[in-house]
Each structure stands twice: as C-alpha cells, then as structure tokens.
Design a protein around this motif. Structure first.
Motif, PDB file in Angstrom:
ATOM      1  N   ARG A 172       0.857  -1.176   0.000  1.00 45.13           N
ATOM      2  CA  ARG A 172       0.000   0.000   0.000  1.00 45.13           C
ATOM      3  C   ARG A 172       0.904   1.241   0.000  1.00 45.13           C
ATOM      4  N   ASP A 173       0.373   2.357  -0.446  1.00 48.77           N
ATOM      5  CA  ASP A 173       1.194   3.554  -0.654  1.00 48.77           C
ATOM      6  C   ASP A 173       1.981   3.940   0.593  1.00 48.77           C
ATOM      7  N   ALA A 174       1.374   3.851   1.748  1.00 54.18           N
ATOM      8  CA  ALA A 174       2.046   4.264   2.985  1.00 54.18           C
ATOM      9  C   ALA A 174       3.236   3.391   3.332  1.00 54.18           C
ATOM     10  N   ASP A 175       3.290   2.169   2.783  1.00 62.70           N
ATOM     11  CA  ASP A 175       4.338   1.216   3.159  1.00 62.70           C
ATOM     12  C   ASP A 175       5.399   1.007   2.087  1.00 62.70           C
ATOM     13  N   VAL A 176       5.292   1.703   0.960  1.00 63.32           N
ATOM     14  CA  VAL A 176       6.265   1.531  -0.125  1.00 63.32           C
ATOM     15  C   VAL A 176       7.631   2.063   0.321  1.00 63.32           C
ATOM     16  N   GLU A 177       8.669   1.264   0.131  1.00 61.96           N
ATOM     17  CA  GLU A 177      10.006   1.612   0.601  1.00 61.96           C
ATOM     18  C   GLU A 177      10.853   2.224  -0.515  1.00 61.96           C
ATOM     19  N   LEU A 181      19.510  14.006  16.424  1.00 55.85           N
ATOM     20  CA  LEU A 181      18.093  14.348  16.373  1.00 55.85           C
ATOM     21  C   LEU A 181      17.252  13.089  16.207  1.00 55.85           C
ATOM     22  N   THR A 182      16.052  13.137  16.740  1.00 54.21           N
ATOM     23  CA  THR A 182      15.071  12.086  16.521  1.00 54.21           C
ATOM     24  C   THR A 182      14.064  12.574  15.488  1.00 54.21           C
ATOM     25  N   VAL A 183      13.857  11.787  14.461  1.00 55.31           N
ATOM     26  CA  VAL A 183      12.905  12.160  13.410  1.00 55.31           C
ATOM     27  C   VAL A 183      11.479  12.004  13.926  1.00 55.31           C
ATOM     28  N   ARG A 184      10.726  13.071  13.828  1.00 54.87           N
ATOM     29  CA  ARG A 184       9.308  13.037  14.166  1.00 54.87           C
ATOM     30  C   ARG A 184       8.489  12.837  12.887  1.00 54.87           C
ATOM     31  N   THR A 185       7.257  12.384  13.028  1.00 57.67           N
ATOM     32  CA  THR A 185       6.388  12.233  11.858  1.00 57.67           C
ATOM     33  C   THR A 185       5.130  13.080  12.035  1.00 57.67           C
ATOM     34  N   ASP A 186       4.569  13.472  10.910  1.00 55.20           N
ATOM     35  CA  ASP A 186       3.344  14.278  10.899  1.00 55.20           C
ATOM     36  C   ASP A 186       2.543  13.864   9.671  1.00 55.20           C
ATOM     37  N   GLU A 187       1.345  13.327   9.921  1.00 55.91           N
ATOM     38  CA  GLU A 187       0.523  12.799   8.815  1.00 55.91           C
ATOM     39  C   GLU A 187       0.104  13.887   7.836  1.00 55.91           C
ATOM     40  N   ARG A 188       0.189  15.155   8.212  1.00 55.16           N
ATOM     41  CA  ARG A 188      -0.170  16.234   7.293  1.00 55.16           C
ATOM     42  C   ARG A 188       0.830  16.364   6.148  1.00 55.16           C
ATOM     43  N   LEU A 189       1.994  15.740   6.287  1.00 58.13           N
ATOM     44  CA  LEU A 189       3.020  15.787   5.245  1.00 58.13           C
ATOM     45  C   LEU A 189       2.928  14.599   4.283  1.00 58.13           C
ATOM     46  N   ARG A 190       1.927  13.730   4.471  1.00 56.01           N
ATOM     47  CA  ARG A 190       1.816  12.544   3.611  1.00 56.01           C
ATOM     48  C   ARG A 190       1.514  12.950   2.167  1.00 56.01           C
ATOM     49  N   ASP A 191       1.680  12.002   1.261  1.00 59.83           N
ATOM     50  CA  ASP A 191       1.400  12.248  -0.153  1.00 59.83           C
ATOM     51  C   ASP A 191      -0.103  12.405  -0.360  1.00 59.83           C
ATOM     52  N   ARG A 192      -0.462  12.945  -1.522  1.00 60.25           N
ATOM     53  CA  ARG A 192      -1.880  13.141  -1.842  1.00 60.25           C
ATOM     54  C   ARG A 192      -2.585  11.796  -1.964  1.00 60.25           C
ATOM     55  N   GLU A 193      -3.759  11.692  -1.375  1.00 59.18           N
ATOM     56  CA  GLU A 193      -4.560  10.475  -1.461  1.00 59.18           C
ATOM     57  C   GLU A 193      -5.250  10.421  -2.821  1.00 59.18           C
ATOM     58  N   LEU A 194      -5.131   9.288  -3.509  1.00 62.90           N
ATOM     59  CA  LEU A 194      -5.649   9.161  -4.873  1.00 62.90           C
ATOM     60  C   LEU A 194      -7.006   8.468  -4.957  1.00 62.90           C
ATOM     61  N   PRO A 222       4.749  10.304   7.464  1.00 59.05           N
ATOM     62  CA  PRO A 222       4.823   8.955   8.032  1.00 59.05           C
ATOM     63  C   PRO A 222       4.954   7.857   6.982  1.00 59.05           C
ATOM     64  N   TYR A 223       4.805   8.193   5.710  1.00 59.31           N
ATOM     65  CA  TYR A 223       4.942   7.185   4.658  1.00 59.31           C
ATOM     66  C   TYR A 223       6.372   6.660   4.650  1.00 59.31           C
ATOM     67  N   MET A 224       6.525   5.356   4.480  1.00 59.66           N
ATOM     68  CA  MET A 224       7.799   4.698   4.706  1.00 59.66           C
ATOM     69  C   MET A 224       8.940   5.289   3.882  1.00 59.66           C
ATOM     70  N   ARG A 225       8.682   5.613   2.610  1.00 56.64           N
ATOM     71  CA  ARG A 225       9.754   6.116   1.763  1.00 56.64           C
ATOM     72  C   ARG A 225      10.288   7.454   2.269  1.00 56.64           C
ATOM     73  N   ALA A 226       9.406   8.252   2.849  1.00 50.02           N
ATOM     74  CA  ALA A 226       9.828   9.541   3.400  1.00 50.02           C
ATOM     75  C   ALA A 226      10.531   9.346   4.734  1.00 50.02           C
ATOM     76  N   TYR A 227       9.964   8.489   5.589  1.00 47.24           N
ATOM     77  CA  TYR A 227      10.597   8.270   6.896  1.00 47.24           C
ATOM     78  C   TYR A 227      11.981   7.662   6.731  1.00 47.24           C
ATOM     79  N   GLN A 228      12.124   6.693   5.816  1.00 43.57           N
ATOM     80  CA  GLN A 228      13.449   6.125   5.571  1.00 43.57           C
ATOM     81  C   GLN A 228      14.428   7.198   5.100  1.00 43.57           C
ATOM     82  N   THR A 229      13.951   8.092   4.246  1.00 39.27           N
ATOM     83  CA  THR A 229      14.796   9.184   3.761  1.00 39.27           C
ATOM     84  C   THR A 229      15.289  10.033   4.926  1.00 39.27           C
ATOM     85  N   ALA A 230      14.369  10.445   5.780  1.00 36.21           N
ATOM     86  CA  ALA A 230      14.736  11.288   6.922  1.00 36.21           C
ATOM     87  C   ALA A 230      15.667  10.555   7.874  1.00 36.21           C
TER      88      ALA A 230
END
Length: 252
Positions: A42-47, A98-111, A79-87
């Motif tokens: 699923r989009d949120a888990d793509v690495e 630093l500890t990377v924080r996540t914010d769902e408002r930064l997720r990709d556009r829902e299709l 919070p999407y995996m590809r972005a979190y891995q990048t950070a």
C-alpha cells in the motif's frame, strides 16, 4: 518585528524522499502502456529503491557538511515509509543528534479510486473521471475517496501555522513528497492556481532534492533561497532520478 506576529522558524528545508519502489513501478507501467502499477505494498508502506537508498546516503553526507550553528534542530517526516526512511537514513548518515518526528499532514496526496492506476488506466477504467479531471484541472480535481491539490494545501497551511509559533531561531527540515513540496511553494509564495500549474507542468521535484526558504527575523514572508537542488547527488556520483506526476495539469 511587526506587532501581532509570533516568533517562529527562521529556516525551512523541504526534502523530497529518495526514489521509491513505487516510483520505479509507476514509470515502468507507464512506459509499457499498462493500466495498473504493480506496487509492492500500500502507498504508505512503499520503501525506497536501491537507488533511493544511495541518494539518501548521499544526501546525508551533504548535510553533514552543514556548520553546526546552521543545522536544523527539528526534522519532521511524512509517516509514509519512503519519506521516513529518507529522513532517518539522512539524519543518521549526517550524524545529527536528532530524533525524526512524523506528521501525517506531510503525507502524499490520497488518490482514492485512482490509486495504482496509470493515466492510461484512468482513461480505460474511469473515462468519466478522466474527463472530469481534464475539465477541473489538477488543482481542484478530487478523485472519489481521494484529495485534490487544494485539499493538500490546507494541510500545508496548518503545518506552517505551527512553524510560525515554534519559537524564534528554529531551523526545520521537512521530508515529504513532490506534490507537497510544490504546494509549500504555492502557499509560501502566494501563487495563483495558474502559476502553480505552470510550474508543475514544466518542473518535477527530483528525488532527494533540497528546497530552502529563509526569513532571518523569524516572522513575515519567507524567501526562496533554492529550489529542487540535487547537485549533492551528482557530486557523489549517485544517479539523479526524475519521477514526475501527471503532466496534464491545466483545466481544459
């Protein structure tokens, strides 16, 4: 500082995630004329792809050269995996404490119902939606179950409100997605719909690229210092990849 303004962040760095397995699958499907993209999750888990990991490590090495007094003190990721891995990989490679924080408002556009479909697939399976998208244009078109770019812009405005009240002197790095980077530009620079779509039609945000805004006073308008910079990849011999979104952006 003008009366009525809160002290906020003085620097904002926007990073698009490194190349993902989904980027590769989408480009392959489009090139082959397929309806559906063979994504691994699923989009949120793509690495990240193997190239994406190389890009992110190169990004981290480039960030490590930042003088300590100019380093971001806050790193927030989609919070999407590809972005979190990048950070996470970039921060670890740069050896930033630093500890990377996540914010769902930064997720990709829902299709919505168009998820996993190429532009050809949308035409073949949902011709009425394809026509509606052409009529409305990319900014206002909202697929059933999904979001328009205008919807994402509301998320961006909410994030910026918090940066405006963060406290003076903070430097913030946000790791997100191509459409989100574009919509930060739209909001921060007060673009019109046409100006944004003209930019999107001729420019794609490169994987692991950097976009930087500054405002030394910590209040008022932001100034764009650089956009879509990926020289750090070229300098380290890492492939620069360009995975653009839908090229049909203007209403017709």
């Amino acid at each position: 500082m003008p009366a009525g303004w809160n002290a906020g962040a003085v620097e904002l760095i926007l990073v698009r995630h490194g190349e993902s397995q989904g980027n590769v699958a989408a480009s392959d499907a489009q090139a082959a004329g397929l309806d559906e993209i063979d994504v691994p999750a699923r989009d949120a888990d793509v690495e990240l792809s193997d190239t994406g990991r190389e890009q992110v490590q190169a990004l981290g090495h480039a960030l490590a050269a930042t003088p300590e007094e100019l380093r971001p003190d806050v790193v927030i990721s989609s919070p999407y995996m590809r972005a979190y891995q990048t950070a996470d990989i970039a921060v670890q490679t740069a050896a930033w404490p630093l500890t990377v924080r996540t914010d769902e408002r930064l997720r990709d556009r829902e299709l919505g119902i168009l998820d996993k479909l190429t532009s050809i697939g949308v035409e073949n399976r949902f011709p009425e939606e394809a026509e509606r998208r052409r009529w409305l244009g990319k900014f206002y078109y909202r697929p059933p179950g999904g979001e328009s770019w205008a919807d994402v812009a509301l998320r961006v405005r909410s994030v910026l409100d918090e940066l405006n009240a963060l406290g003076s002197g903070h430097r913030v790095m946000l790791v997100c997605h191509d459409a989100v980077v574009m919509l930060f530009r739209y909001v921060l620079e007060g673009m019109s719909e046409r100006e944004l779509l003209d930019l999107a039609a001729g420019t794609s945000v490169l994987n692991a690229s950097l976009t930087r805004y500054v405002r030394p006073e910590g209040a008022g308008p932001w100034t764009l210092e650089s956009f879509n910079v990926a020289e750090h990849l070229e300098q380290q011999g890492v492939q620069v990849t360009e995975h653009a979104g839908d090229a049909s952006v203007h209403p017709k």
